[in-house]
Write an enzyme that holds these catalytic residues in place. Sequence first.
Site, PDB file in Angstrom:
ATOM      1  N   GLU A  38       0.870  -1.312   0.185  1.00 10.39           N
ATOM      2  CA  GLU A  38       0.061  -0.083   0.041  1.00 10.39           C
ATOM      3  C   GLU A  38       0.940   1.080  -0.188  1.00 10.39           C
ATOM      4  O   GLU A  38       1.652   1.429   0.877  1.00 10.39           O
ATOM      5  CB  GLU A  38      -0.904  -0.133   1.310  1.00 10.39           C
ATOM      6  CG  GLU A  38      -2.188   0.705   1.014  1.00 10.39           C
ATOM      7  CD  GLU A  38      -2.935   0.423   2.571  1.00 10.39           C
ATOM      8  OE1 GLU A  38      -4.383   0.487   2.579  1.00 10.39           O
ATOM      9  OE2 GLU A  38      -2.320  -0.026   3.515  1.00 10.39           O
ATOM     10  N   ASP A  49      -6.191   8.281   9.806  1.00 20.61           N
ATOM     11  CA  ASP A  49      -4.683   7.701  10.285  1.00 20.61           C
ATOM     12  C   ASP A  49      -4.329   8.270  11.668  1.00 20.61           C
ATOM     13  O   ASP A  49      -4.646   9.187  12.110  1.00 20.61           O
ATOM     14  CB  ASP A  49      -3.749   8.291   9.373  1.00 20.61           C
ATOM     15  CG  ASP A  49      -3.876   7.858   7.870  1.00 20.61           C
ATOM     16  OD1 ASP A  49      -4.206   6.533   7.854  1.00 20.61           O
ATOM     17  OD2 ASP A  49      -3.728   8.546   6.860  1.00 20.61           O
TER      18      ASP A  49
END
Length: 258
Positions: A38, A49
Amino acid sequence: MEKKAIQLMGHIVALFPSFGESLEAALGIAQGGAEYLEVQFPFSDPNADGIVIASACEESLKSGFNTDLGFEFLCRLSEAFREREIKTKILIMTYGNILFAYGIEKFLKRARECGVFGLIVPDLSLQNDENLFSLSKKFGLENIALIAPNTDFKRMQKLDRASGSFIYVVARNGITGDGTAVDSMLLEYIQRVKKHTTKPIALGFGIHSKEQIEALRGVVPIVVMGSAFVRRIAKCVEQKLNLQNQLYEFTKDLLDKY
């Protein structure tokens, strides 16, 4: 007794800590045995995040990241994979605003030209995807749907049908980091998802150790590790260690490939 196979998706933030160093880290992860990688295109407000990845995104943006530079990085990475006969599949992880600003079709076309396998865009939901699922198919890309703990069964089935070759199952609510436990609650949740879906599961969000990967062998075919890789990259830079070698060893150890 032979161990059940499990695939790993590693994670880097493009241009963190620099163009060359993120390329070295990516090569190390791939050569260490990760089936998928990724590559995050950083965004200034990464709402899913945790602090480790958010800090890396901020540093990448400060060092001049833009989408064109991200694609230049991916093209270089794909070329390096081809030269070394590495089969690791590259996915772009990013947020909808990046695609909107660049133009969705233009973004997908460039991704395909750079040898990208698929995309993970957490904030573009199925009902508000701006045709991302259908356009991805048009460009030969896998757009991966996400299933979260509060996703109902009917929606799971819709996401399963729309997704690419696998589905990303978010292990817990909240933001990325190290807070996920492989316990009875998580295992029951995975079984619920399996009951209502047909595609292989990639389990991510807070998976951070070799022990967790071992516990998930035979439970899911793919595990996703994000913050653990970005933290290791940051530590290697701080200690002036060889990124490619260190990430190679780290990945091999996670998959117990010695």
